[in-house]
Design a protein around this motif. Structure first.
Motif, PDB file in Angstrom:
ATOM      1  N   GLU A   5       0.848  -1.186   0.000  1.00 24.44           N
ATOM      2  CA  GLU A   5       0.000   0.000   0.000  1.00 24.44           C
ATOM      3  C   GLU A   5       0.878   1.228   0.000  1.00 24.44           C
ATOM      4  O   GLU A   5       2.078   1.173   0.266  1.00 24.44           O
ATOM      5  CB  GLU A   5      -0.927   0.008   1.224  1.00 24.44           C
ATOM      6  CG  GLU A   5      -0.200  -0.025   2.558  1.00 24.44           C
ATOM      7  CD  GLU A   5      -1.155  -0.061   3.728  1.00 24.44           C
ATOM      8  OE1 GLU A   5      -0.686   0.194   4.865  1.00 24.44           O
ATOM      9  OE2 GLU A   5      -2.353  -0.331   3.523  1.00 24.44           O
ATOM     10  N   GLY A   6       0.281   2.351  -0.341  1.00 26.51           N
ATOM     11  CA  GLY A   6       1.018   3.606  -0.342  1.00 26.51           C
ATOM     12  C   GLY A   6       1.315   4.098  -1.753  1.00 26.51           C
ATOM     13  O   GLY A   6       1.413   3.321  -2.706  1.00 26.51           O
ATOM     14  N   MET A   7       1.417   5.426  -1.869  1.00 29.02           N
ATOM     15  CA  MET A   7       1.741   6.079  -3.132  1.00 29.02           C
ATOM     16  C   MET A   7       3.158   6.640  -3.020  1.00 29.02           C
ATOM     17  O   MET A   7       3.437   7.462  -2.141  1.00 29.02           O
ATOM     18  CB  MET A   7       0.743   7.196  -3.421  1.00 29.02           C
ATOM     19  CG  MET A   7      -0.688   6.715  -3.575  1.00 29.02           C
ATOM     20  SD  MET A   7      -1.025   6.108  -5.220  1.00 29.02           S
ATOM     21  CE  MET A   7      -1.297   7.662  -6.072  1.00 29.02           C
ATOM     22  N   PHE A   8       4.056   6.211  -3.912  1.00 27.97           N
ATOM     23  CA  PHE A   8       5.456   6.590  -3.836  1.00 27.97           C
ATOM     24  C   PHE A   8       5.795   7.549  -4.977  1.00 27.97           C
ATOM     25  O   PHE A   8       5.662   7.181  -6.159  1.00 27.97           O
ATOM     26  CB  PHE A   8       6.343   5.350  -3.906  1.00 27.97           C
ATOM     27  CG  PHE A   8       6.204   4.438  -2.721  1.00 27.97           C
ATOM     28  CD1 PHE A   8       7.037   4.574  -1.624  1.00 27.97           C
ATOM     29  CD2 PHE A   8       5.223   3.467  -2.691  1.00 27.97           C
ATOM     30  CE1 PHE A   8       6.905   3.747  -0.524  1.00 27.97           C
ATOM     31  CE2 PHE A   8       5.073   2.629  -1.605  1.00 27.97           C
ATOM     32  CZ  PHE A   8       5.915   2.766  -0.506  1.00 27.97           C
ATOM     33  N   ASN A  65       5.620  20.255 -12.771  1.00 22.91           N
ATOM     34  CA  ASN A  65       4.963  20.146 -11.455  1.00 22.91           C
ATOM     35  C   ASN A  65       3.677  19.314 -11.494  1.00 22.91           C
ATOM     36  O   ASN A  65       2.737  19.569 -10.729  1.00 22.91           O
ATOM     37  CB  ASN A  65       4.655  21.545 -10.896  1.00 22.91           C
ATOM     38  CG  ASN A  65       5.916  22.353 -10.635  1.00 22.91           C
ATOM     39  OD1 ASN A  65       6.898  21.826 -10.105  1.00 22.91           O
ATOM     40  ND2 ASN A  65       5.905  23.609 -11.031  1.00 22.91           N
ATOM     41  N   VAL A  66       3.634  18.347 -12.376  1.00 16.22           N
ATOM     42  CA  VAL A  66       2.549  17.367 -12.363  1.00 16.22           C
ATOM     43  C   VAL A  66       3.053  16.145 -11.592  1.00 16.22           C
ATOM     44  O   VAL A  66       4.042  15.533 -12.002  1.00 16.22           O
ATOM     45  CB  VAL A  66       2.128  16.962 -13.788  1.00 16.22           C
ATOM     46  CG1 VAL A  66       1.093  15.824 -13.745  1.00 16.22           C
ATOM     47  CG2 VAL A  66       1.561  18.165 -14.530  1.00 16.22           C
ATOM     48  N   PRO A  67       2.435  15.787 -10.479  1.00  8.97           N
ATOM     49  CA  PRO A  67       2.974  14.696  -9.655  1.00  8.97           C
ATOM     50  C   PRO A  67       2.915  13.348 -10.367  1.00  8.97           C
ATOM     51  O   PRO A  67       1.966  13.049 -11.096  1.00  8.97           O
ATOM     52  CB  PRO A  67       2.079  14.711  -8.418  1.00  8.97           C
ATOM     53  CG  PRO A  67       0.823  15.376  -8.847  1.00  8.97           C
ATOM     54  CD  PRO A  67       1.216  16.374  -9.905  1.00  8.97           C
ATOM     55  N   VAL A  68       3.941  12.532 -10.129  1.00 11.16           N
ATOM     56  CA  VAL A  68       4.038  11.179 -10.680  1.00 11.16           C
ATOM     57  C   VAL A  68       4.206  10.215  -9.511  1.00 11.16           C
ATOM     58  O   VAL A  68       5.084  10.401  -8.669  1.00 11.16           O
ATOM     59  CB  VAL A  68       5.225  11.048 -11.655  1.00 11.16           C
ATOM     60  CG1 VAL A  68       5.302   9.635 -12.223  1.00 11.16           C
ATOM     61  CG2 VAL A  68       5.119  12.073 -12.775  1.00 11.16           C
ATOM     62  N   TYR A  69       3.348   9.204  -9.457  1.00 13.91           N
ATOM     63  CA  TYR A  69       3.376   8.257  -8.338  1.00 13.91           C
ATOM     64  C   TYR A  69       3.396   6.823  -8.862  1.00 13.91           C
ATOM     65  O   TYR A  69       2.891   6.526  -9.951  1.00 13.91           O
ATOM     66  CB  TYR A  69       2.136   8.402  -7.452  1.00 13.91           C
ATOM     67  CG  TYR A  69       2.020   9.720  -6.724  1.00 13.91           C
ATOM     68  CD1 TYR A  69       2.677   9.929  -5.511  1.00 13.91           C
ATOM     69  CD2 TYR A  69       1.235  10.749  -7.239  1.00 13.91           C
ATOM     70  CE1 TYR A  69       2.552  11.134  -4.838  1.00 13.91           C
ATOM     71  CE2 TYR A  69       1.104  11.954  -6.572  1.00 13.91           C
ATOM     72  CZ  TYR A  69       1.771  12.141  -5.367  1.00 13.91           C
ATOM     73  OH  TYR A  69       1.634  13.336  -4.697  1.00 13.91           O
ATOM     74  N   MET A  70       3.951   5.943  -8.018  1.00 16.85           N
ATOM     75  CA  MET A  70       3.773   4.509  -8.211  1.00 16.85           C
ATOM     76  C   MET A  70       2.899   4.001  -7.080  1.00 16.85           C
ATOM     77  O   MET A  70       3.184   4.232  -5.901  1.00 16.85           O
ATOM     78  CB  MET A  70       5.114   3.767  -8.222  1.00 16.85           C
ATOM     79  CG  MET A  70       4.973   2.288  -8.589  1.00 16.85           C
ATOM     80  SD  MET A  70       6.563   1.449  -8.800  1.00 16.85           S
ATOM     81  CE  MET A  70       7.105   2.151 -10.359  1.00 16.85           C
ATOM     82  N   ASN A  71       1.802   3.321  -7.446  1.00 19.91           N
ATOM     83  CA  ASN A  71       0.808   2.851  -6.482  1.00 19.91           C
ATOM     84  C   ASN A  71       1.145   1.417  -6.058  1.00 19.91           C
ATOM     85  O   ASN A  71       0.968   0.475  -6.826  1.00 19.91           O
ATOM     86  CB  ASN A  71      -0.586   2.914  -7.119  1.00 19.91           C
ATOM     87  CG  ASN A  71      -1.685   2.479  -6.173  1.00 19.91           C
ATOM     88  OD1 ASN A  71      -1.461   2.338  -4.969  1.00 19.91           O
ATOM     89  ND2 ASN A  71      -2.879   2.282  -6.707  1.00 19.91           N
ATOM     90  N   ALA A  72       1.627   1.261  -4.821  1.00 15.39           N
ATOM     91  CA  ALA A  72       2.053  -0.054  -4.341  1.00 15.39           C
ATOM     92  C   ALA A  72       0.884  -0.987  -4.066  1.00 15.39           C
ATOM     93  O   ALA A  72       1.083  -2.187  -3.886  1.00 15.39           O
ATOM     94  CB  ALA A  72       2.896   0.095  -3.073  1.00 15.39           C
ATOM     95  N   ALA A  73      -0.339  -0.453  -4.039  1.00 13.56           N
ATOM     96  CA  ALA A  73      -1.508  -1.296  -3.761  1.00 13.56           C
ATOM     97  C   ALA A  73      -1.921  -2.129  -4.976  1.00 13.56           C
ATOM     98  O   ALA A  73      -2.738  -3.038  -4.850  1.00 13.56           O
ATOM     99  CB  ALA A  73      -2.684  -0.432  -3.318  1.00 13.56           C
TER     100      ALA A  73
END
Length: 802
Positions: A623-626, A670-678
């Motif tokens: 879980e979590g957004m990195f 400034n557009v956020p980029v995340y990897m979704n561990a869920a």
């Protein structure tokens, strides 16, 4: 008086109870019961599952089951073979109802146990035709009652549940007893059995049924594949209380039953997913008890005949308006009422007439078992399940949709039920008749039709008043679509497409193959997909851009990208959208955690560092957004607002680094980029081979060109985000080293890497063939035909692709 039914040889046979050794009684199985018994070699069970809150005691539960067995005579019977066919034989020393106890660890353990139990045979020659599984975990339990279908229809199952819970809750309560075994004489009025006109009708009915069966046989039985029990499966879900209430009230206002409305929705959905030719007939199961007043309401009985549903005039889902939906529902209800009344008036003729066909039992069962995959759907409407929730010692938290194992008879059965104001549905079928991904697609389409036609509320929990504005903002992102890229797809890749379509109804299939497969395109369009033949213009980037144009026109708020070699599960979009809704912005890029199948590990997250990006391993994170500098394109979610701000993918990159460049472009603006561990997506990259701690992707020479060239250009272009852009030279060197160490076609690949690296330094982009036709021809000469153009590029950062 005993009513005799003459078999084909003219021998009189009686269905009356026959005395045997004192007080032991028996009766022959009715023909319909016999077709469900199948000599005890075929699973044919009704399953009822209830969740209880409260601590149960084993001794008290076994005592309740003993009371259950004492009440119902058929639970004290075994089945014995005889010259006239199998018989129920009552036993004074009957074996107790089996109770299996399982320690409950997860919420869905009961589904695992149901699947285990409904393929397990009953040893009817020794054990009762009912068994129970108890999943226990302190204050939470599930009880699963499995009854053989030859003694247990839906109403019987609910009677068993009520009796069992009542006997457990109050051991001193008398739940009653009765002696009837369910013979013809106990079901059909004796005056009718003696009536000569009735006997003549039955005689001609039997002859007609015999002739129909022989003619069917004469035309040749279909020799389709045998449906094994382990191919049977169920897919169940529920509709929340608010939506259930809205649907029920709308049906009442329109003058139709919930069954009629559900029938229209599912018939449209079956045709939409399977095609019009794949749905030949539709049936509705009928509770025949209401036409047989001599049969006790709480007696065990396993027969539930069906009547056909009229599909005449049913329009396509695309042309269905709310008004036409309810018109169709009223038509189906009226036709169903007429057919049920006709069945009721002839139910005794039907039951008694069938008893003259026991000599054709083997032929009847043989035709059924050799039937091909079915082109029909059957609706089994359980209605409102009458079961108290409040007991002195426990609370009934949930009553799951009753299920029936119908193997080996292939069937698509939709089960409808309602408990505590909430509708429950299930599709019971087999993998040959209806692949699981299509069952999920049918569920989605049917629910969409119902929501649109009945104006059912969205199934979400209401938020406090102060959060309503935030909720409205987040709900704007509920609309999403998928861009699925094809390149000379194999059957496996088309399977991935069908599965993705089941999970996401708004899908654009972009075919990048060099030649158009018109039959494939026509088939995909018939399944409701938008198809674009892009012919590899702009490579993978061009395919994404063409698909994005379509989804933006359809007002989608989130754009998903998926390559044909990516396999996702049913929860993929739900979990990804949940993560998107939790963000505080409508501009974002979100990617799933990528598990590389061949490497047997997840790709790392690359986060900004002082000099170089820092690698963060998230294999054990669920879980979590990195925050990340880059995400893989396949499986990623791009908000429409972010796509409009960032612009299209770079088609001059063609294939490699298009996702890395787009991600770095987003970070720079400034557009956020995340990897979704869920969310974990399993994928393979090239033909990876491991060599100790090292590995190589074995990409073709032409692809090595794009990897080297685009790495140099991309990392220099976004050096402010990436840091030391000269690392691209190191990555190119590592590619050369791996090729020299492990890969074939070394000269061609090293030539392509060198050429690509120089073009990247000089800023020369475009396709390999346009930029260097002779070198491209040399690198492609005698190389295996490219199978796909849609691999990922993020693994280049580990040193293998750039």
């Amino acid at each position: 008086m005993t009513y005799d039914v003459r078999d084909s040889a003219g021998v009189a046979t009686s269905s009356m109870n026959t005395p045997r050794q004192g007080n032991v009684r028996s009766r022959r199985l009715l023909l319909l019961e016999r077709t469900m018994h199948r000599d005890g070699q075929t699973p044919f069970a009704s399953v009822f599952t209830v969740q209880l809150l409260g601590r149960l005691e084993e001794g008290r539960l076994r005592q309740a089951l003993a009371c259950l067995q004492a009440k119902h005579p058929l639970l004290r019977c075994v089945i014995e073979e005889s010259a006239g066919g199998p018989r129920f034989v009552s036993r004074d020393d009957a074996t107790p109802i089996p109770l299996r106890i399982v320690e409950r660890r997860r919420e869905d353990d009961w589904e695992t146990e149901v699947r285990r139990e409904w393929v397990a045979l009953f040893d009817a020659s020794r054990d009762p035709l009912l068994r129970v599984v108890w999943l226990r975990a302190g204050e939470v339990s599930e009880l699963i009652l499995i009854g053989h279908h030859c003694i247990c229809d839906g109403q019987s199952g609910m009677t068993l549940l009520r009796d069992c819970l009542s006997a457990y809750d109050d051991p001193l309560r008398d739940i009653g007893t009765y002696d009837a075994l369910g013979t013809i004489e106990e079901i059909v009025p004796s005056g009718l059995l003696q009536d000569r006109s009735f006997q003549r009708r039955v005689h001609w009915k039997t002859r007609a049924l015999r002739l129909m069966l022989l003619l069917k046989r004469g035309r040749g039985a279909h020799s389709g594949p045998h449906i094994a029990a382990d191919q049977m499966y169920f897919h169940r879900w529920s509709i929340d209380a608010a939506a259930s209430k809205a649907l029920t009230e709308r049906c009442s206002a329109e003058g139709v039953s919930v069954l009629a409305a559900m029938s229209v929705a599912f018939l449209l959905a079956f045709r939409g997913v399977r095609g019009t030719k794949a749905l030949h007939k539709a049936y509705a199961m009928v509770n025949a008890r209401r036409f047989m007043p001599l049969l006790r309401s709480d007696a065990l009985f396993g027969i539930a005949p069906g009547v056909p549903l009229s599909m005449k005039g049913l329009p396509l889902a695309k042309s269905m308006s709310a008004d036409s939906f309810w018109d169709c529902a009223r038509t189906i209800k009226a036709d169903l009422t007429r057919r049920v009344d006709r069945l009721g008036s002839g139910i005794y003729d039907y039951l008694v007439g069938l008893e003259g066909l026991h000599d054709l039992y083997a032929r009847l069962v043989g035709d059924t078992e050799s039937a091909p995959v079915v082109r029909h759907v059957t609706f089994s409407n359980m209605g409102r399940l009458e079961l108290s929730q409040q007991y002195r010692n426990f609370w009934v938290e949930a009553l799951y949709s009753p299920l029936v194992m119908v193997s080996p008879t292939p069937a698509n059965t939709v089960v409808l039920s309602s408990f505590a104001g909430q509708l429950e549905l299930a599709i019971v079928t087999d993998e040959q008749s209806l692949p699981p991904v299509q069952a999920i697609a049918i569920r989605r389409q049917a629910m969409e039709i119902l929501h649109d036609s009945a104006e059912m509320p969205a199934p979400y929990q209401p938020a406090p008043v102060g959060e309503l504005s935030t909720l409205r903002d987040k709900r704007k992102m509920n609309s999403f679509g998928l861009i699925f890229v094809l390149y000379e797809p194999t059957e496996e890749f088309l399977g991935n497409l069908v599965k993705a379509r089941a999970f996401c109804p708004t899908l654009v299939a972009v075919d990048n193959s060099p030649e158009a497969d018109l039959r494939l395109h026509e088939y995909l369009r018939e399944q409701g997909m938008c198809v674009i033949f892009n012919q590899n213009r702009g490579g993978l980037a061009g395919a994404y851009n063409r698909g994005a144009e379509v989804l933006l026109e359809q007002k989608c708020k989130v754009l998903f990208l998926l390559d044909q070699d990516s396999d996702i599960d049913a929860s993929f979009f739900e979990k990804m959208m949940q993560a998107c809704r939790e963000l505080d912005t409508d501009e974002f890029l979100v990617g799933p955690k990528i598990y590389e199948i061949n490497l047997e590990k997840c790709m790392p997250v690359f986060q900004p560092g002082k000099y170089l990006p820092e690698r963060l391993r998230i294999d054990d994170r669920n879980e979590g957004m990195f925050p990340s500098l880059c995400i893989i394109s396949s499986g990623s979610a791009i908000s429409a607002a972010a796509y409009r701000k960032l612009g299209a993918f770079r088609e001059d990159y063609f294939i490699e680094y298009i996702d890395i460049e787009y991600s770095l472009r987003a970070v720079g603006q400034n557009v956020p980029v995340y990897m979704n561990a869920a969310v974990t997506m399993r994928q393979t990259t090239g033909k990876i081979e491991r060599h100790g701690n090292k590995y190589t992707t074995n990409h073709a020479a032409w692809r090595r060109y794009y990897g080297a060239r685009n790495a140099v250009h991309c990392l220099y272009l976004h050096r402010a985000c990436w840091g030391l852009h000269w690392v691209s030279g190191l990555l190119a060197f590592l590619q050369v080293l791996r090729v020299l160490q492990y890969e074939p076609q070394k000269v061609k690949k090293i030539t392509a890497i060198t050429c690509g690296y120089l073009d990247g330094l000089l800023g020369r982009l475009g396709t390999f063939e346009d930029r260097h036709p002779r070198i491209a021809a040399f690198c492609k000469r005698s190389a295996p035909r490219r199978r796909a153009m849609n691999g990922s590029s993020s693994e280049a950062l580990t040193g293998e692709k750039a």
